[in-house]
Design a protein around this motif. Sequence first.
Motif, PDB file in Angstrom:
ATOM      1  N   ASP A   1      35.560  42.119  29.796  1.00 34.61           N
ATOM      2  CA  ASP A   1      35.129  41.071  29.544  1.00 34.61           C
ATOM      3  C   ASP A   1      36.152  39.888  29.835  1.00 34.61           C
ATOM      4  O   ASP A   1      36.427  38.580  30.240  1.00 34.61           O
ATOM      5  CB  ASP A   1      35.159  40.738  28.170  1.00 34.61           C
ATOM      6  CG  ASP A   1      34.025  41.766  27.833  1.00 34.61           C
ATOM      7  OD1 ASP A   1      32.905  41.379  28.042  1.00 34.61           O
ATOM      8  OD2 ASP A   1      34.716  42.537  26.494  1.00 34.61           O
ATOM      9  N   VAL A   2      37.488  39.981  30.073  1.00 32.33           N
ATOM     10  CA  VAL A   2      38.449  39.247  30.054  1.00 32.33           C
ATOM     11  C   VAL A   2      39.483  40.098  31.316  1.00 32.33           C
ATOM     12  O   VAL A   2      40.060  41.483  30.543  1.00 32.33           O
ATOM     13  CB  VAL A   2      39.853  38.209  29.220  1.00 32.33           C
ATOM     14  CG1 VAL A   2      40.672  37.619  29.560  1.00 32.33           C
ATOM     15  CG2 VAL A   2      38.784  38.051  28.031  1.00 32.33           C
TER      16      VAL A   2
ATOM     17  N   ALA B   1      33.705  39.450  33.222  1.00 29.08           N
ATOM     18  CA  ALA B   1      32.897  37.990  32.317  1.00 29.08           C
ATOM     19  C   ALA B   1      34.014  36.819  33.416  1.00 29.08           C
ATOM     20  O   ALA B   1      33.948  35.599  33.473  1.00 29.08           O
ATOM     21  CB  ALA B   1      32.468  38.429  31.415  1.00 29.08           C
ATOM     22  N   THR B   2      35.360  36.744  32.894  1.00 28.53           N
ATOM     23  CA  THR B   2      36.610  36.126  32.598  1.00 28.53           C
ATOM     24  C   THR B   2      37.445  36.520  33.385  1.00 28.53           C
ATOM     25  O   THR B   2      38.350  37.362  33.240  1.00 28.53           O
ATOM     26  CB  THR B   2      36.884  35.265  31.730  1.00 28.53           C
ATOM     27  OG1 THR B   2      36.196  34.703  30.970  1.00 28.53           O
ATOM     28  CG2 THR B   2      38.257  34.265  31.299  1.00 28.53           C
TER      29      THR B   2
ATOM     30  N   ALA C   1      36.409  44.094  22.786  1.00 27.92           N
ATOM     31  CA  ALA C   1      36.360  43.352  23.931  1.00 27.92           C
ATOM     32  C   ALA C   1      36.971  44.640  25.174  1.00 27.92           C
ATOM     33  O   ALA C   1      37.551  45.210  24.398  1.00 27.92           O
ATOM     34  CB  ALA C   1      37.610  42.365  23.834  1.00 27.92           C
TER      35      ALA C   1
ATOM     36  N   MET D   1      35.319  38.705  19.716  1.00 26.02           N
ATOM     37  CA  MET D   1      34.475  39.705  19.874  1.00 26.02           C
ATOM     38  C   MET D   1      35.433  41.249  20.558  1.00 26.02           C
ATOM     39  O   MET D   1      36.301  41.809  21.274  1.00 26.02           O
ATOM     40  CB  MET D   1      34.238  39.974  21.577  1.00 26.02           C
ATOM     41  CG  MET D   1      32.813  41.041  22.151  1.00 26.02           C
ATOM     42  SD  MET D   1      32.945  41.026  23.842  1.00 26.02           S
ATOM     43  CE  MET D   1      31.683  39.851  24.510  1.00 26.02           C
TER      44      MET D   1
ATOM     45  N   MET E   1      39.176  36.205  22.544  1.00 19.93           N
ATOM     46  CA  MET E   1      38.517  36.845  23.671  1.00 19.93           C
ATOM     47  C   MET E   1      38.480  37.891  22.517  1.00 19.93           C
ATOM     48  O   MET E   1      37.304  38.089  21.801  1.00 19.93           O
ATOM     49  CB  MET E   1      38.354  37.229  24.557  1.00 19.93           C
ATOM     50  CG  MET E   1      37.729  38.641  24.933  1.00 19.93           C
ATOM     51  SD  MET E   1      36.084  38.326  25.579  1.00 19.93           S
ATOM     52  CE  MET E   1      35.608  37.262  26.411  1.00 19.93           C
TER      53      MET E   1
END
Length: 258
Positions: free
Chosen positions: A127-128, A191-192, A30, A27, A23
């Motif tokens: 994002d994660v 998101a994840t 991120a 990104m 990630m």
Amino acid sequence: MEVTICTDYAEVSRLAAGIVADMVRAMPDAVLGFATGSSPLGLYKELIRLHKEEGLDFSGITTFNLDEYYGLDGDHPQSYRSFMNENLFNHINVPMEQTHVPSGTAEDWLEACEAYEDLIEDMGGIDVQVLGIGSDGHIAFNEPGSSLGSRTRRVYLTQQTIEDNARFFERREDVPTSAISMGVGTILEAATCVMVVSGANKAPALAAAIEGPVTAMNTASALQWHPDTWVFCDEAAAADLEMRDYYNWIRKQREADS
Ligand code: F6R
């Protein structure tokens, strides 16, 4: 949920760190969500190794931690802010001002919780999100009975969690009895999600989370509703999974396809 049963904790940590590292490479700005506790320590060591040996660049990331003990200042050695500084932030090149841990000592904790949620939203969401699981099935400090729609707030810890966390404190009486924690609803918006699980004491909670009903009595089970959750566990933690042969077969298929 994608469940990967690993040979040992080292593999759990390496594979989970791989998702975070991918990630950051894809990104560079991120937004990463981090957890504390024993479970992600190997993952953090691997991220530090990737930074030092392979130049993985964390300078553009923003981070949000799941929780902080209520009443502990960030300077307290047992605070989750201190934990993150010692185990990750001091060893990579993320600017400290881009790292966020809920305040355990805000004068108006309700307002601070709302501001934390607003900041996550302003940054475009997580994002994660890295997660562990408590022996009672909690994610962050969302203890059994927490609303599956809950947001960042003050929560009281169960006796089980206080016992589990006493190992980090000199005396059991020193363990704070409440915490500021992201809610289940907050976590589900990442998101994840990447969950790392190790050890036989987590086996019943993990099996209930993955294969049991979705229930507030095991808040990790809410991840069954999440569209992109990866669980990495070792053999001991996987002991109670009924579908373990299937998970292993999926892993082989995935490896063959890649
Ligand atoms: C802490 C957190 C908790 C822990 C859980 C497991 O930030 O999110 O949910 O992940 O209590 O703790 P360990 O890994 O110490 O067994």
